[in-house]
Design a protein around this motif. Sequence first.
Motif, mmCIF file in Angstrom:
data_model
loop_
_atom_site.group_PDB
_atom_site.id
_atom_site.type_symbol
_atom_site.label_atom_id
_atom_site.label_comp_id
_atom_site.label_asym_id
_atom_site.label_seq_id
_atom_site.Cartn_x
_atom_site.Cartn_y
_atom_site.Cartn_z
ATOM 1 N N GLU A 94 1.048 -0.720 -0.106
ATOM 2 C CA GLU A 94 -0.128 0.187 -0.304
ATOM 3 C C GLU A 94 1.251 1.494 -0.519
ATOM 4 O OE1 GLU A 94 -2.799 1.636 3.703
ATOM 5 O OE2 GLU A 94 -3.977 0.052 2.414
ATOM 6 N N THR A 95 1.845 1.192 0.587
ATOM 7 C CA THR A 95 2.899 2.387 0.462
ATOM 8 C C THR A 95 3.379 2.861 -0.626
ATOM 9 O OG1 THR A 95 5.048 0.785 1.192
ATOM 10 C CG2 THR A 95 3.673 1.424 2.901
ATOM 11 N N GLY A 130 0.047 4.382 0.463
ATOM 12 C CA GLY A 130 -0.574 4.683 1.602
ATOM 13 C C GLY A 130 -0.030 3.853 2.811
ATOM 14 N N ASP A 131 -0.264 4.131 4.168
ATOM 15 C CA ASP A 131 0.606 3.336 5.477
ATOM 16 C C ASP A 131 0.802 2.704 5.138
ATOM 17 O OD1 ASP A 131 -0.379 6.497 5.809
ATOM 18 O OD2 ASP A 131 -1.803 5.910 6.664
ATOM 19 N N PHE A 132 0.473 1.815 4.940
ATOM 20 C CA PHE A 132 0.812 -0.282 5.200
ATOM 21 C C PHE A 132 1.818 -1.008 4.155
ATOM 22 C CE2 PHE A 132 -3.432 1.086 7.160
ATOM 23 C CZ PHE A 132 -3.408 0.553 8.884
ATOM 24 N N LYS A 133 2.587 -1.341 5.021
ATOM 25 C CA LYS A 133 3.381 -2.110 4.006
ATOM 26 C C LYS A 133 3.268 -3.794 3.392
ATOM 27 C CE LYS A 133 7.873 -0.392 5.550
ATOM 28 N NZ LYS A 133 9.343 -0.397 6.688
ATOM 29 N N SER A 159 -3.609 12.031 0.617
ATOM 30 C CA SER A 159 -3.487 11.956 1.945
ATOM 31 C C SER A 159 -5.339 12.258 2.460
ATOM 32 C CB SER A 159 -3.280 13.427 3.246
ATOM 33 O OG SER A 159 -2.908 13.991 2.734
ATOM 34 N N TRP A 210 -7.975 9.709 2.423
ATOM 35 C CA TRP A 210 -8.823 8.805 3.830
ATOM 36 C C TRP A 210 -10.097 8.978 4.870
ATOM 37 C CZ3 TRP A 210 -6.298 4.291 3.398
ATOM 38 C CH2 TRP A 210 -4.616 4.149 3.218
#
Length: 364
Positions: A64-65, A69-72, A92, A95
């Motif tokens: 997701e990054t 995004g924020d999650f791997k 951003s 979200w």
Amino acid sequence: MFKSYLIKRRIYNFKSNKRAFWSLIIFFLLFVISIFSEIIANERPLIVNYKDKLYFPILNFYSETTFGGDFKTEAIYKDIEVQCLIISGGKSQCWDEPEIQIKKINSNRNYNKGWILWPPIPYSYNTINDLNGAAPSPPDKNHWLGTDDTSRDVLARIIYGFRLSVFFAIVVTFISSVIGIIAGAVQGFFGGWIDLIFQRIIEIWGATPSLYIIIIVAAILQMNFWLLVILMSLFSWTALVGVVRAEFLRARNFEYVRAAKALGVPNLKIMYRHILPNAMVATLTMLPFIITGAIGSLAALDFIGYGLPSSYPSLGELTLQAKNNLQAPWLGFSAFFTFAIMLSLLVFIFEGLRDAFDPRKTFK
């Protein structure tokens, strides 16, 4: 020269059988479609354009990054937030209000937005879909053949299941044919005590209940595709032995065979070059029963729970769901027409092959 003429004549005879010829074309097209199942039915996009750079999620893993995004962990491309990140270029605000951001970007023609190219069926065979109602759900614009009782797309499972069934039948038929033709040829050509011993072995092996063996093996080992192929091949090869043996017993006393023996031609060459081609008609007559039997056996084992694990896209498991969900007739109709079309096409194709290899029609 003779071989070239023989091949051309057989191809001509096959094409003359219009039902077999068109069945081959239709089956070939369906099989090609099923080979590319991952491109036709997949929960991952084919191509993603993010910041003017192309990504291929169907082939590679992207976290997701990668898209802001924020999650791997792997990006969930069906989430509206991830789609907003791809279209907006990683804003951003996606979200908090993804729908509003997507509308703003789509209304702005000057915005350099990203895009997502989905497969024709945006679901894989094991995709659990979020439904508004209860599962199984009837056919709609999103699920053309509806969903099963675990909310998986029926059409996607049929496409993957068709490929699995055909591959299974081809492999089982090939292994069974090789073993059965060799065993029948050795028995029929040499006869005597070799034939006697083989016949007793086949009688004992043929009397062994195959279903019990499969149930015992399934209780000891984790069933998988290749293990089931081996088990089915062990019990399918005997179907060809009797036919091939009879043809070799009949042909070994022909004059051209005796002449070849008198000239010192090796037995293996006589069997392969002179007798086997004449036994092909009888062999091809049995092949439709083996290949359709393999498909039916796979479906039956999956239906009773001793076939492939539930993680496989099985047509037999779809039939079981149709039995357990009589209130969902689309499951039963989908399974019935899939089996009917697949088996009918195979029977018509082998009927044409049998006529093409028939010497009475080849040399008329």
